[in-house]
Design a protein around this motif. Structure first.
Motif, short mmCIF file in Angstrom:
data_model
loop_
_atom_site.label_atom_id
_atom_site.label_comp_id
_atom_site.label_asym_id
_atom_site.label_seq_id
_atom_site.Cartn_x
_atom_site.Cartn_y
_atom_site.Cartn_z
N LEU A 197 -66.29 27.58 76.58
CA LEU A 197 -65.91 26.38 75.86
C LEU A 197 -67.12 25.74 75.19
O LEU A 197 -67.07 25.32 74.03
N ASN A 198 -68.23 25.69 75.90
CA ASN A 198 -69.46 25.14 75.33
C ASN A 198 -69.92 25.93 74.11
O ASN A 198 -70.30 25.37 73.09
N ARG A 199 -69.90 27.26 74.25
CA ARG A 199 -70.38 28.10 73.15
C ARG A 199 -69.50 27.97 71.91
O ARG A 199 -70.00 27.91 70.79
N VAL A 200 -68.20 27.92 72.12
CA VAL A 200 -67.28 27.80 70.98
C VAL A 200 -67.48 26.47 70.25
O VAL A 200 -67.61 26.42 69.03
N LEU A 201 -67.52 25.40 71.02
CA LEU A 201 -67.60 24.07 70.40
C LEU A 201 -69.01 23.73 69.89
O LEU A 201 -69.17 22.75 69.16
N SER A 202 -69.99 24.53 70.26
CA SER A 202 -71.35 24.28 69.77
C SER A 202 -71.57 24.80 68.35
O SER A 202 -72.57 24.47 67.71
N ARG A 203 -70.65 25.62 67.85
CA ARG A 203 -70.79 26.17 66.51
C ARG A 203 -70.34 25.14 65.48
O ARG A 203 -69.21 24.64 65.54
N ARG A 204 -71.19 24.86 64.51
CA ARG A 204 -70.90 23.83 63.53
C ARG A 204 -69.64 24.14 62.71
O ARG A 204 -68.86 23.25 62.39
N TRP A 205 -69.45 25.43 62.39
CA TRP A 205 -68.29 25.78 61.58
C TRP A 205 -66.98 25.50 62.32
O TRP A 205 -65.95 25.20 61.69
N VAL A 206 -67.02 25.58 63.66
CA VAL A 206 -65.82 25.26 64.45
C VAL A 206 -65.45 23.79 64.27
O VAL A 206 -64.27 23.43 64.12
N LEU A 207 -66.48 22.93 64.26
CA LEU A 207 -66.24 21.51 64.06
C LEU A 207 -65.57 21.26 62.71
O LEU A 207 -64.59 20.50 62.63
N TRP A 208 -66.08 21.90 61.67
CA TRP A 208 -65.52 21.67 60.34
C TRP A 208 -64.10 22.22 60.21
O TRP A 208 -63.25 21.61 59.55
N VAL A 209 -63.85 23.37 60.83
CA VAL A 209 -62.49 23.92 60.80
C VAL A 209 -61.52 22.99 61.54
O VAL A 209 -60.41 22.71 61.06
N CYS A 210 -61.94 22.51 62.70
CA CYS A 210 -61.09 21.59 63.47
C CYS A 210 -60.79 20.32 62.67
O CYS A 210 -59.66 19.82 62.66
N ALA A 211 -61.82 19.80 61.99
CA ALA A 211 -61.65 18.59 61.19
C ALA A 211 -60.68 18.84 60.04
O ALA A 211 -59.79 18.02 59.76
#
Length: 341
Positions: A197-211
């Motif tokens: 979970l930490n590794r997935v959410l630490s990726r910046r592109w994941v944040l932008w996709v979620c947003a």
């Protein structure tokens, strides 16, 4: 921060508390639909925006703690879930049946869905069709049993099958069960792979996709697309959960969020108790003729009465036996002895 340490995790409590507040607000809107004031359109739209994430977030958090629980052995695991999930389900189902048979109360103390005839077979519903809002405890216990039964199978395979089935099954309660099972099992898989979970959410592109996907949730509500317990809503729920966890990890320890952490620590009590006072609060607020007052009164009543029950448990610990089966030679000393969802 690890994904599932043994001690309490503040960001988890914040998210549980947030989910419970959203649940109370949702039920206030439900009860408001049966009174003349109805629900303001803005409140209804806001509720729809949070609909895809509200319950998936709660079961995902429960799944995150499964692996450590299973590590204690299947007997301890199953006994704990029976004591802290199945037991309160049966106790409060009995209370709901008493209210139903003595006073014909169904779907809240005042209001709710159209009344249905009360039959002698109502107790059997506890086995297959939970009363009132207690369906969540029923489903959650089954989720825990499924997690125990598939210890030799990757939860991702079962989650994928459940998602496909949710897209095909028309019956609402079954579809809801399958859809929530998907996110519970995702949490279970994460608990089996610490650090993922930490590794997935630490990726910046994941944040932008979620947003971006979360913005799509708002757009879907604007155009009238239903995103509640449907396979279509899965990516929207996943994106919302990701954003919620990222935000909660950053600010979960903030003093201003102490009330949410309080609610999250006793999420079981708040979930069970709020239903009836929320319905009363809506009815009282509706007497003013103002829909916003009805919603606010219902939400506040549900939260305040639940808070009072938590306080009473701390003053008189045996009251906790309404929410957790008593253990031999063990007397609960405070409400935090219960599992959160």
């Amino acid at each position: 921060m690890t994904d599932a340490p043994a001690s309490r995790i503040e960001w988890m409590d914040v998210l549980r508390g947030t989910s419970i507040v959203l649940v109370v607000f949702n039920h206030a809107i439900l009860f408001a639909s049966s009174v003349p004031t109805g629900s303001p359109e803005i409140a209804w739209a806001l509720n729809q925006v949070f609909a895809p994430i509200r319950m998936p977030l709660m079961v995902f958090l429960s799944g995150l703690l499964v692996a450590p629980s299973l590590a204690r052995g299947w007997k301890v695991y199953l006994g704990g879930k029976a004591r802290r999930v199945l037991y309160p389900y049966l106790v409060w189902s009995a209370i709901a049946l008493v209210l139903l048979y003595l006073w014909g109360i169904r779907d809240g103390l005042v209001g709710g869905a159209t009344p249905a005839p009360v039959t002698a077979w109502e107790p059997l519903r506890v086995l297959y069709d939970p009363l009132e809002h207690l369906w969540f405890l029923y489903d959650l216990f089954l989720f825990y049993v499924i997690a125990l039964a598939i210890t030799r199978i990757s939860p991702l395979w079962i989650a994928a099958a459940a998602l496909v089935a949710a897209a095909l099954v028309p019956e609402f309660s079954v579809r809801r069960f399958l859809f929530l099972l998907v996110f519970f099992l995702l949490g279970v898989w994460m608990s089996q792979h610490p650090g993922t979970l930490n590794r997935v959410l630490s990726r910046r592109w994941v944040l932008w996709v979620c947003a971006a996907v979360s913005v799509g949730t708002v757009a879907a509500v604007v155009v009238g697309t239903g995103l509640r317990y449907t396979a279509l809503s899965a990516p929207f729920a996943a994106a919302g959960i990701g954003l919620a966890i990222l935000a909660a990890r950053r600010i979960g320890s903030a003093g201003v969020l102490r009330p949410l952490r309080f609610v999250g620590r006793d999420s079981l009590v708040f979930y069970i108790v709020h239903w009836w006072p929320t319905s009363i609060g809506v009815a009282i607020g509706a007497a003013t003729g103002n829909g916003w007052v009805a919603l606010l009164a219902g939400t506040v009543a549900g939260l305040l009465v639940s808070t009072a029950v938590v306080w009473l448990i701390r003053v008189w610990p045996p009251l906790n036996w309404l929410f957790s089966a008593p253990q031999r030679h063990v007397v609960p000393t405070e409400s935090r002895a219960r599992d959160s969802f």
